[in-house]
Motif scaffolding. Structure first.
Motif, PDB file in Angstrom:
ATOM      1  N   ASP A   4      35.634  40.216 -41.485  1.00 44.92           N
ATOM      2  CA  ASP A   4      36.035  39.857 -39.961  1.00 44.92           C
ATOM      3  C   ASP A   4      34.956  38.819 -39.158  1.00 44.92           C
ATOM      4  N   VAL A   5      33.853  39.165 -39.471  1.00 46.51           N
ATOM      5  CA  VAL A   5      32.954  38.531 -38.811  1.00 46.51           C
ATOM      6  C   VAL A   5      32.620  36.889 -39.457  1.00 46.51           C
ATOM      7  N   TYR A   6      32.830  37.086 -40.904  1.00 49.30           N
ATOM      8  CA  TYR A   6      32.872  35.800 -41.636  1.00 49.30           C
ATOM      9  C   TYR A   6      34.042  35.050 -41.388  1.00 49.30           C
ATOM     10  N   ALA A   7      35.266  35.718 -41.203  1.00 50.00           N
ATOM     11  CA  ALA A   7      36.276  34.704 -41.138  1.00 50.00           C
ATOM     12  C   ALA A   7      36.383  34.236 -39.614  1.00 50.00           C
ATOM     13  N   ALA A   8      35.866  35.003 -38.551  1.00 51.41           N
ATOM     14  CA  ALA A   8      35.708  34.300 -37.291  1.00 51.41           C
ATOM     15  C   ALA A   8      34.715  32.954 -37.129  1.00 51.41           C
ATOM     16  N   LYS A   9      33.427  33.274 -38.004  1.00 51.08           N
ATOM     17  CA  LYS A   9      32.618  32.505 -38.101  1.00 51.08           C
ATOM     18  C   LYS A   9      33.017  31.119 -38.904  1.00 51.08           C
ATOM     19  N   GLN A  11      36.360  30.180 -39.199  1.00 51.52           N
ATOM     20  CA  GLN A  11      37.262  29.660 -38.224  1.00 51.52           C
ATOM     21  C   GLN A  11      36.746  28.697 -37.017  1.00 51.52           C
ATOM     22  N   GLN A  12      35.459  29.248 -36.595  1.00 54.96           N
ATOM     23  CA  GLN A  12      34.929  28.580 -35.280  1.00 54.96           C
ATOM     24  C   GLN A  12      33.942  27.540 -35.883  1.00 54.96           C
ATOM     25  N   ASN A  13      33.628  27.402 -37.329  1.00 57.10           N
ATOM     26  CA  ASN A  13      32.801  26.302 -37.969  1.00 57.10           C
ATOM     27  C   ASN A  13      31.157  26.990 -37.142  1.00 57.10           C
ATOM     28  N   ILE A  14      30.944  28.326 -37.214  1.00 57.63           N
ATOM     29  CA  ILE A  14      29.627  28.671 -36.877  1.00 57.63           C
ATOM     30  C   ILE A  14      28.872  29.148 -37.889  1.00 57.63           C
ATOM     31  N   ALA A  15      27.611  28.901 -38.079  1.00 60.73           N
ATOM     32  CA  ALA A  15      26.537  29.104 -38.940  1.00 60.73           C
ATOM     33  C   ALA A  15      26.518  30.398 -39.299  1.00 60.73           C
ATOM     34  N   THR A  16      26.240  30.961 -40.607  1.00 62.82           N
ATOM     35  CA  THR A  16      25.964  32.383 -40.905  1.00 62.82           C
ATOM     36  C   THR A  16      24.912  32.890 -40.211  1.00 62.82           C
ATOM     37  N   LYS A  17      23.572  32.135 -40.288  1.00 60.67           N
ATOM     38  CA  LYS A  17      22.629  32.586 -39.678  1.00 60.67           C
ATOM     39  C   LYS A  17      22.230  31.769 -38.396  1.00 60.67           C
ATOM     40  N   ASP A  18      22.087  32.668 -37.203  1.00 61.54           N
ATOM     41  CA  ASP A  18      21.641  32.015 -35.981  1.00 61.54           C
ATOM     42  C   ASP A  18      20.508  32.908 -35.327  1.00 61.54           C
ATOM     43  N   GLN A  19      19.485  32.526 -35.420  1.00 64.66           N
ATOM     44  CA  GLN A  19      18.207  33.222 -34.775  1.00 64.66           C
ATOM     45  C   GLN A  19      18.414  33.701 -33.438  1.00 64.66           C
ATOM     46  N   SER A  20      19.064  32.808 -32.885  1.00 70.02           N
ATOM     47  CA  SER A  20      19.075  33.022 -31.207  1.00 70.02           C
ATOM     48  C   SER A  20      20.157  34.170 -30.882  1.00 70.02           C
TER      49      SER A  20
END
Length: 66
Positions: A4-9, A11-20
């Motif tokens: 689910d997290v992967y699908a949301a990322k 869909q929103q074009n968010i990187a898998t890794k985001d240190q912040s």
């Protein structure tokens, strides 16, 4: 849950890794842990969860390219 997290990322074009984002989670874990002697343990547990989640998301990304 990771799917689910992967699908949301995706869909929103968010990187898998985001240190912040990870830093926010770890800071929250630190604040929620009352016993100072286990703060590091709790952070390590959640870091491990996040690391494994990212690995699985990368696998899903690879599988979707085929």
């Amino acid at each position: 849950m990771v799917e689910d997290v992967y699908a949301a990322k995706k869909q929103q074009n968010i990187a898998t890794k985001d240190q912040s984002r990870e830093n926010v989670v770890l800071k929250r874990i630190n604040e929620m842990t009352n016993k100072s002697e286990i703060k590091g343990f709790n952070q390590n547990i959640f870091q491990n969860i996040m690391d494994n989640s990212k690995k699985y998301q990368e696998l899903l990304k690879t599988m979707n390219k085929e």
